[in-house]
Design a protein around this motif. Structure first.
Motif, short mmCIF file in Angstrom:
data_model
loop_
_atom_site.label_atom_id
_atom_site.label_comp_id
_atom_site.label_asym_id
_atom_site.label_seq_id
_atom_site.Cartn_x
_atom_site.Cartn_y
_atom_site.Cartn_z
N ASP A 47 0.09 -1.43 0.34
CA ASP A 47 -0.11 0.07 0.10
C ASP A 47 0.68 1.14 -0.21
O ASP A 47 0.39 2.40 -0.89
CB ASP A 47 -0.89 0.21 1.41
N HIS A 48 2.10 1.06 0.68
CA HIS A 48 2.75 2.10 1.21
C HIS A 48 3.43 2.83 -0.21
O HIS A 48 3.21 4.23 -1.06
CB HIS A 48 4.66 2.09 1.50
N PHE A 49 3.94 2.14 -1.47
CA PHE A 49 4.32 2.14 -3.15
C PHE A 49 2.71 3.45 -3.62
O PHE A 49 3.20 4.52 -4.08
CB PHE A 49 3.97 1.07 -3.13
N ILE A 50 1.55 2.54 -3.42
CA ILE A 50 0.20 2.95 -3.75
C ILE A 50 0.09 4.55 -3.34
O ILE A 50 -0.17 5.62 -4.35
CB ILE A 50 -0.51 2.33 -3.57
N LYS A 51 0.34 4.50 -1.96
CA LYS A 51 0.52 5.76 -1.44
C LYS A 51 0.93 6.89 -2.08
O LYS A 51 1.12 8.06 -2.95
CB LYS A 51 0.42 5.83 0.01
N ARG A 52 2.30 6.46 -1.79
CA ARG A 52 3.70 7.47 -3.32
C ARG A 52 3.38 7.73 -4.50
O ARG A 52 3.25 8.82 -4.60
CB ARG A 52 4.82 6.79 -2.67
N GLN A 53 2.56 6.89 -5.44
CA GLN A 53 2.66 7.15 -6.24
C GLN A 53 1.76 8.24 -6.43
O GLN A 53 1.71 8.58 -7.36
CB GLN A 53 2.07 5.38 -6.94
N ARG A 54 -0.03 7.98 -5.90
CA ARG A 54 -0.87 8.60 -5.94
C ARG A 54 -0.72 10.28 -5.74
O ARG A 54 -0.82 10.99 -6.49
CB ARG A 54 -1.87 8.85 -4.35
N GLU A 55 0.28 10.49 -3.91
CA GLU A 55 1.24 12.00 -4.06
C GLU A 55 1.94 12.15 -5.46
O GLU A 55 2.27 13.68 -5.12
CB GLU A 55 2.09 11.00 -2.81
N ALA A 56 2.21 11.51 -5.80
CA ALA A 56 3.71 11.99 -6.94
C ALA A 56 2.79 12.59 -8.02
O ALA A 56 3.02 13.73 -8.85
CB ALA A 56 4.36 10.46 -7.70
N GLN A 57 1.41 11.36 -8.06
CA GLN A 57 0.41 12.36 -8.99
C GLN A 57 -0.05 13.27 -8.99
O GLN A 57 -0.77 14.12 -10.10
CB GLN A 57 -0.23 10.90 -9.62
N ASN A 58 -0.15 13.50 -8.17
CA ASN A 58 -1.63 14.72 -7.04
C ASN A 58 -0.33 15.91 -6.26
O ASN A 58 -1.16 17.32 -7.19
CB ASN A 58 -2.39 14.64 -5.94
N ALA A 59 1.24 16.09 -6.94
CA ALA A 59 1.67 16.88 -6.62
C ALA A 59 1.89 17.88 -7.92
O ALA A 59 1.94 17.57 -9.14
CB ALA A 59 3.62 15.71 -6.70
#
Ligand SMILES: Nc1ncnc2c1ncn2[C@@H]1O[C@H](COP(=O)(O)OP(=O)(O)OP(=O)(O)O)[C@@H](O)[C@H]1O
Ligand SMILES: [Mg+2]
Length: 249
Positions: free
Chosen positions: A237-249
């Motif tokens: 889940d950690h990876f997915i969360k980071r990926q979403r954060e990166a997309q939203n940044a």
């Protein structure tokens, strides 16, 4: 009619559920990848299909026969062979003799078994190693001998449990076309588990994903690898969360 039908297979070891109601089918001459993180239940499912473990519940049909309660040698005789994740070489056998053990499932003639063994060793491009002792061989060659031994039983379906484990990059690159030829020229259906995803993607028409014993995805390899559920299973889940954060940044 599918060649293999796995219907709601559950396998428990004491309190641990290694496979939970797993269902899928595989057509004649199809190549299917079975992937999932360590401990997902891939080898266990192979052991259930190949008759090494009795299932806790569910049914397995192969080539129109109910094989659920059959023993490994009975399943092999019907045309379903497997290789093992951990290959143990019989130290006192030469390569050809090792492969002949497989061939003896279909013939009692030493001459016929030998010529079949030699033909498979040739096909797998290790014909020159026939006289070597099994224990003298490097891992990549031992794996090919194990493959030849399974093939000498004349399977319609071959279960490959991590053929690429222990191989280096160039050995992996050479075994992919060999497996493809096996499938395309010999018409043998393949069910393969593999951590080397590049190999699964190169060989499979379809991919099935297990996580904690359950099937979480199935479909075209590229679509499956983009499935967020699959990415989460592999990377957390950690990876997915980071990926979403990166997309939203
Ligand atoms: N003979 C056994 N007795 C008890 N538990 C087992 C047995 N075989 C497997 N298990 C357990 O079943 C679960 C699934 O293991 P399995 O070896 O099938 O996973 P896998 O997907 O093949 O993993 P890997 O990718 O590491 O090969 C694990 O928790 C494992 O410890
Ligand atoms: Mg395994």
């Amino acid at each position: 009619m599918p060649l293999l039908e796995v219907m709601g297979v559950t396998k428990e070891f004491g309190g641990l559920t290694a496979n939970w109601e797993v269902s899928f089918s595989l057509e004649e001459n199809e190549a299917v990848g079975l992937i999932g993180p360590n401990g997902a239940g891939k080898t266990t499912l192979f052991n259930c299909i190949a008759g090494h473990f009795p299932v806790t519940s569910g049914r397995i049909i192969f080539n129109g026969r109910d094989i659920t309660a059959l023993k490994a040698h009975e399943v092999a005789r019907l045309g379903l062979a497997r290789t093992f994740q951990i290959f143990q070489a019989a130290g006192d056998l030469r390569v050809t003799e090792n492969v002949m053990v497989g061939a003896f499932m279909r013939t009692a003639s030493r001459r016929e078994a030998r010529s079949k063994a030699e033909a498979w060793l040739e096909f797998l491009e290790i014909g020159q190693a026939g006289q070597a002792m099994m224990t003298e061989l490097p891992v990549a060659m031992q794996k090919r001998v194990a493959l030849a031994t399974a093939l000498a039983t004349e399977p319609k379906l071959l279960l490959l449990d991590e053929v690429a484990a222990g191989l280096n990059r160039s050995e992996i690159e050479t075994i992919i076309p060999t497996l493809r030829r096996l499938h395309e020229e010999k018409g043998i259906a393949l069910l393969l588990t593999e951590h080397v995803l590049e190999m699964v993607l190169a060989l499979s028409h379809r991919v099935i994903v297990l996580e904690s014993g359950r099937k979480i995805a199935e479909g075209h390899p590229e679509a499956v690898m983009k499935d967020p559920e699959v990415i989460r299973a592999y990377l957390g889940d950690h990876f997915i969360k980071r990926q979403r954060e990166a997309q939203n940044a």
